[in-house]
Design a protein around this motif. Structure first.
Motif, PDB file in Angstrom:
ATOM      1  N   LEU A  57       0.813  -1.208   0.000  1.00 53.39           N
ATOM      2  CA  LEU A  57       0.000   0.000   0.000  1.00 53.39           C
ATOM      3  C   LEU A  57       0.849   1.262   0.000  1.00 53.39           C
ATOM      4  CD1 LEU A  57      -2.772  -0.974   2.564  1.00 53.39           C
ATOM      5  CD2 LEU A  57      -2.953  -0.889   0.088  1.00 53.39           C
ATOM      6  N   GLY A  58       2.136   1.123   0.218  1.00 48.35           N
ATOM      7  CA  GLY A  58       3.021   2.291   0.207  1.00 48.35           C
ATOM      8  C   GLY A  58       3.933   2.288   1.409  1.00 48.35           C
ATOM      9  N   THR A  59       4.831   3.235   1.447  1.00 47.33           N
ATOM     10  CA  THR A  59       5.816   3.295   2.533  1.00 47.33           C
ATOM     11  C   THR A  59       5.512   4.402   3.527  1.00 47.33           C
ATOM     12  OG1 THR A  59       7.187   4.735   1.157  1.00 47.33           O
ATOM     13  CG2 THR A  59       7.626   2.367   1.044  1.00 47.33           C
ATOM     14  N   ASP A  60       4.338   4.991   3.393  1.00 48.13           N
ATOM     15  CA  ASP A  60       3.959   6.068   4.315  1.00 48.13           C
ATOM     16  C   ASP A  60       4.016   5.544   5.757  1.00 48.13           C
ATOM     17  OD1 ASP A  60       2.022   8.835   4.271  1.00 48.13           O
ATOM     18  OD2 ASP A  60       1.931   7.557   6.049  1.00 48.13           O
ATOM     19  N   ARG A  61       4.731   6.239   6.616  1.00 52.39           N
ATOM     20  CA  ARG A  61       4.927   5.799   7.993  1.00 52.39           C
ATOM     21  C   ARG A  61       3.603   5.692   8.751  1.00 52.39           C
ATOM     22  NH1 ARG A  61       6.161   8.402  12.814  1.00 52.39           N
ATOM     23  NH2 ARG A  61       6.088  10.406  11.782  1.00 52.39           N
ATOM     24  N   GLY A  62       2.630   6.507   8.340  1.00 57.32           N
ATOM     25  CA  GLY A  62       1.341   6.481   9.022  1.00 57.32           C
ATOM     26  C   GLY A  62       0.646   5.139   8.923  1.00 57.32           C
ATOM     27  N   ILE A  63       0.763   4.482   7.776  1.00 59.80           N
ATOM     28  CA  ILE A  63       0.118   3.177   7.596  1.00 59.80           C
ATOM     29  C   ILE A  63       0.706   2.166   8.568  1.00 59.80           C
ATOM     30  CG2 ILE A  63      -0.195   1.243   5.995  1.00 59.80           C
ATOM     31  CD1 ILE A  63      -0.338   3.300   3.745  1.00 59.80           C
ATOM     32  N   PHE A 106     -17.424  -4.370  14.280  1.00 59.17           N
ATOM     33  CA  PHE A 106     -17.797  -2.973  14.508  1.00 59.17           C
ATOM     34  C   PHE A 106     -16.730  -2.252  15.318  1.00 59.17           C
ATOM     35  CE2 PHE A 106     -19.696   0.445  16.897  1.00 59.17           C
ATOM     36  CZ  PHE A 106     -20.447   1.108  15.954  1.00 59.17           C
ATOM     37  N   GLY A 107     -16.308  -2.878  16.419  1.00 58.92           N
ATOM     38  CA  GLY A 107     -15.303  -2.249  17.269  1.00 58.92           C
ATOM     39  C   GLY A 107     -13.992  -2.043  16.552  1.00 58.92           C
ATOM     40  N   ALA A 108     -13.577  -3.048  15.769  1.00 62.34           N
ATOM     41  CA  ALA A 108     -12.325  -2.934  15.020  1.00 62.34           C
ATOM     42  C   ALA A 108     -12.408  -1.829  13.976  1.00 62.34           C
ATOM     43  CB  ALA A 108     -11.993  -4.269  14.358  1.00 62.34           C
ATOM     44  N   THR A 109     -13.537  -1.766  13.277  1.00 61.62           N
ATOM     45  CA  THR A 109     -13.720  -0.715  12.266  1.00 61.62           C
ATOM     46  C   THR A 109     -13.699   0.660  12.911  1.00 61.62           C
ATOM     47  OG1 THR A 109     -15.048  -2.210  10.903  1.00 61.62           O
ATOM     48  CG2 THR A 109     -15.229   0.134  10.425  1.00 61.62           C
ATOM     49  N   LEU A 110     -14.320   0.765  14.066  1.00 62.20           N
ATOM     50  CA  LEU A 110     -14.344   2.048  14.780  1.00 62.20           C
ATOM     51  C   LEU A 110     -12.938   2.491  15.148  1.00 62.20           C
ATOM     52  CD1 LEU A 110     -16.038   4.272  16.147  1.00 62.20           C
ATOM     53  CD2 LEU A 110     -16.172   2.810  18.164  1.00 62.20           C
ATOM     54  N   ILE A 111     -12.129   1.582  15.714  1.00 63.87           N
ATOM     55  CA  ILE A 111     -10.767   1.940  16.131  1.00 63.87           C
ATOM     56  C   ILE A 111      -9.902   2.264  14.917  1.00 63.87           C
ATOM     57  CG2 ILE A 111      -8.651   1.014  17.135  1.00 63.87           C
ATOM     58  CD1 ILE A 111     -10.347  -0.370  19.214  1.00 63.87           C
ATOM     59  N   TYR A 112      -9.972   1.446  13.883  1.00 65.41           N
ATOM     60  CA  TYR A 112      -9.223   1.731  12.657  1.00 65.41           C
ATOM     61  C   TYR A 112      -9.555   3.130  12.139  1.00 65.41           C
ATOM     62  CZ  TYR A 112      -6.724  -2.508  11.170  1.00 65.41           C
ATOM     63  OH  TYR A 112      -5.832  -3.526  11.039  1.00 65.41           O
ATOM     64  N   SER A 113     -10.837   3.443  12.092  1.00 60.31           N
ATOM     65  CA  SER A 113     -11.275   4.704  11.502  1.00 60.31           C
ATOM     66  C   SER A 113     -10.815   5.900  12.310  1.00 60.31           C
ATOM     67  CB  SER A 113     -12.802   4.694  11.365  1.00 60.31           C
ATOM     68  OG  SER A 113     -13.225   3.614  10.568  1.00 60.31           O
ATOM     69  N   ILE A 114     -10.940   5.799  13.637  1.00 63.31           N
ATOM     70  CA  ILE A 114     -10.509   6.911  14.493  1.00 63.31           C
ATOM     71  C   ILE A 114      -9.011   7.149  14.353  1.00 63.31           C
ATOM     72  CG2 ILE A 114     -10.221   7.641  16.886  1.00 63.31           C
ATOM     73  CD1 ILE A 114     -12.875   6.178  17.492  1.00 63.31           C
ATOM     74  N   LEU A 115      -8.241   6.065  14.414  1.00 63.29           N
ATOM     75  CA  LEU A 115      -6.789   6.210  14.315  1.00 63.29           C
ATOM     76  C   LEU A 115      -6.377   6.689  12.925  1.00 63.29           C
ATOM     77  CD1 LEU A 115      -5.624   3.047  16.274  1.00 63.29           C
ATOM     78  CD2 LEU A 115      -5.507   5.415  17.020  1.00 63.29           C
ATOM     79  N   PRO A 157     -19.078   7.594   4.775  1.00 64.11           N
ATOM     80  CA  PRO A 157     -18.010   8.443   5.325  1.00 64.11           C
ATOM     81  C   PRO A 157     -17.786   8.110   6.792  1.00 64.11           C
ATOM     82  CG  PRO A 157     -20.062   9.675   5.196  1.00 64.11           C
ATOM     83  CD  PRO A 157     -20.314   8.354   4.528  1.00 64.11           C
ATOM     84  N   LEU A 158     -16.704   8.623   7.362  1.00 66.83           N
ATOM     85  CA  LEU A 158     -16.388   8.314   8.755  1.00 66.83           C
ATOM     86  C   LEU A 158     -17.477   8.783   9.718  1.00 66.83           C
ATOM     87  CD1 LEU A 158     -12.563   9.025   9.093  1.00 66.83           C
ATOM     88  CD2 LEU A 158     -13.738   6.851   8.783  1.00 66.83           C
ATOM     89  N   ILE A 159     -18.180   9.864   9.366  1.00 62.90           N
ATOM     90  CA  ILE A 159     -19.210  10.387  10.266  1.00 62.90           C
ATOM     91  C   ILE A 159     -20.299   9.344  10.509  1.00 62.90           C
ATOM     92  CG2 ILE A 159     -20.623  11.445   8.454  1.00 62.90           C
ATOM     93  CD1 ILE A 159     -19.915  12.853  11.978  1.00 62.90           C
ATOM     94  N   SER A 160     -20.471   8.417   9.546  1.00 62.17           N
ATOM     95  CA  SER A 160     -21.483   7.379   9.715  1.00 62.17           C
ATOM     96  C   SER A 160     -21.182   6.495  10.915  1.00 62.17           C
ATOM     97  CB  SER A 160     -21.583   6.519   8.449  1.00 62.17           C
ATOM     98  OG  SER A 160     -22.061   7.269   7.360  1.00 62.17           O
ATOM     99  N   LEU A 161     -19.890   6.337  11.239  1.00 65.31           N
ATOM    100  CA  LEU A 161     -19.542   5.520  12.392  1.00 65.31           C
ATOM    101  C   LEU A 161     -20.076   6.124  13.689  1.00 65.31           C
ATOM    102  CD1 LEU A 161     -15.955   4.070  11.967  1.00 65.31           C
ATOM    103  CD2 LEU A 161     -18.075   2.840  12.380  1.00 65.31           C
ATOM    104  N   VAL A 162     -20.161   7.451  13.733  1.00 67.35           N
ATOM    105  CA  VAL A 162     -20.732   8.097  14.911  1.00 67.35           C
ATOM    106  C   VAL A 162     -22.205   7.714  15.022  1.00 67.35           C
ATOM    107  CG1 VAL A 162     -21.206  10.299  16.044  1.00 67.35           C
ATOM    108  CG2 VAL A 162     -19.099  10.004  14.709  1.00 67.35           C
ATOM    109  N   GLN A 217      -6.839  10.353  12.638  1.00 66.14           N
ATOM    110  CA  GLN A 217      -5.801  11.069  13.378  1.00 66.14           C
ATOM    111  C   GLN A 217      -4.476  11.074  12.617  1.00 66.14           C
ATOM    112  OE1 GLN A 217      -6.170  12.801  16.358  1.00 66.14           O
ATOM    113  NE2 GLN A 217      -8.333  12.434  15.931  1.00 66.14           N
ATOM    114  N   LEU A 218      -4.223  10.007  11.873  1.00 62.10           N
ATOM    115  CA  LEU A 218      -2.973   9.893  11.113  1.00 62.10           C
ATOM    116  C   LEU A 218      -3.081  10.504   9.722  1.00 62.10           C
ATOM    117  CD1 LEU A 218      -2.119   6.246  12.127  1.00 62.10           C
ATOM    118  CD2 LEU A 218      -0.854   8.275  12.817  1.00 62.10           C
ATOM    119  N   GLY A 219      -4.253  11.041   9.384  1.00 63.91           N
ATOM    120  CA  GLY A 219      -4.427  11.684   8.098  1.00 63.91           C
ATOM    121  C   GLY A 219      -4.589  10.718   6.938  1.00 63.91           C
TER     122      GLY A 219
END
Length: 243
Positions: free
Chosen positions: A8-14, A36-45, A95-100, A48-50
């Motif tokens: 997927l690339g060498t971006d340090r964020g990934i 659901f919980g895993a998707t929520l944590i992935y999405s939030i992080l 979109p991420l807002i749907s997770l809320v 944050q990592l852009g």
């Protein structure tokens, strides 16, 4: 796997994202997070990592999706967070807002199961405000709470709103039929059941509500027949067995 992440690339964020997720999983006892919980944590992080990451629904299953260099990758949390390239992506993207909104609905269900009706109603209302795309579900869930509390006019209004937003949800039609039954609007109830049959003819609740209406109308044989159909479709159907 590590090699799949590197593709997927060498971006340090990934890589930082994966390291954080791995650490979180290590600290969770038992089987760990559900999808659901895993998707929520992935999405939030990821936010944050852009990182550009989506939420995807596939037949009541939730996962994450990354689009990169005109390619689509799904992170399936039921498969150990396996990343797979999708040539023909399936599912509904949110979109991420749907997770809320998903979170409010999920929390509302928990409160409703605890008989905390007012708390559940407030959470479903927040979901409606946060994400209009998911509001049909929130209206449906809120209608169920109102119906169980026997506040039938509010339940009716919410079922009607849910149907206007998603006419193909059978639960909304059956729920509205049940409300109309309690309001003694038997013709309107049967009209909703007819619409429900056009969506899913083998739904036991359709025949159960039909049986209730026919019983009240004095059509005992018809009520018995439809109760039997409901039980044939769902052997342990509590309402049909009781009737």
């Amino acid at each position: 796997s590590v090699s799949e992440h590197r593709q997927l690339g060498t971006d340090r964020g990934i890589h930082s994202l994966q390291q954080v997720i791995d650490k979180l999983y290590d600290n969770i006892p038992g089987q760990g997070l559900d999808c659901f919980g895993a998707t929520l944590i992935y999405s939030i992080l990821a936010e944050q990592l852009g990182l550009d990451i989506l939420v995807v629904e596939k037949e009541r299953h939730i996962l994450n999706r990354i689009k990169r260099d005109k390619k689509t990758y799904d992170i399936d949390h039921k498969l150990g967070d396996k990343i797979e390239q999708q040539d023909s992506p399936e599912g509904v993207e949110h979109p991420l807002i749907s997770l809320v909104a998903f979170t409010y609905i999920k929390r509302g269900d928990i409160e409703n199961n605890k008989d905390n009706e007012q708390e559940a109603i407030e959470l479903y209302t927040k979901a409606i405000i946060v994400d209009p795309e998911l509001s049909d579900r929130a209206y449906l869930h809120r209608a169920v709470v109102y119906m169980e509390a026997e506040v039938y006019e509010l339940a009716k209004a919410d079922y009607e709103k849910a149907i206007s937003l998603n006419p193909n949800e059978i639960k909304s039609h059956v729920g509205l039929a049940f409300v109309e039954y309690h309001l003694f609007n038997y013709d309107k109830a049967m009209e909703q059941l007819s619409k429900a049959e056009n969506i899913e003819a083998l739904n036991p609740d359709i025949y159960y509500v039909k049986a209730l209406i026919q019983y009240e109308q004095g059509k005992k044989n018809d009520a018995l027949r439809n109760s039997a159909i409901a039980i044939g479709l769902e052997q342990d159907h509590e309402g049909a067995n009781h009737l």
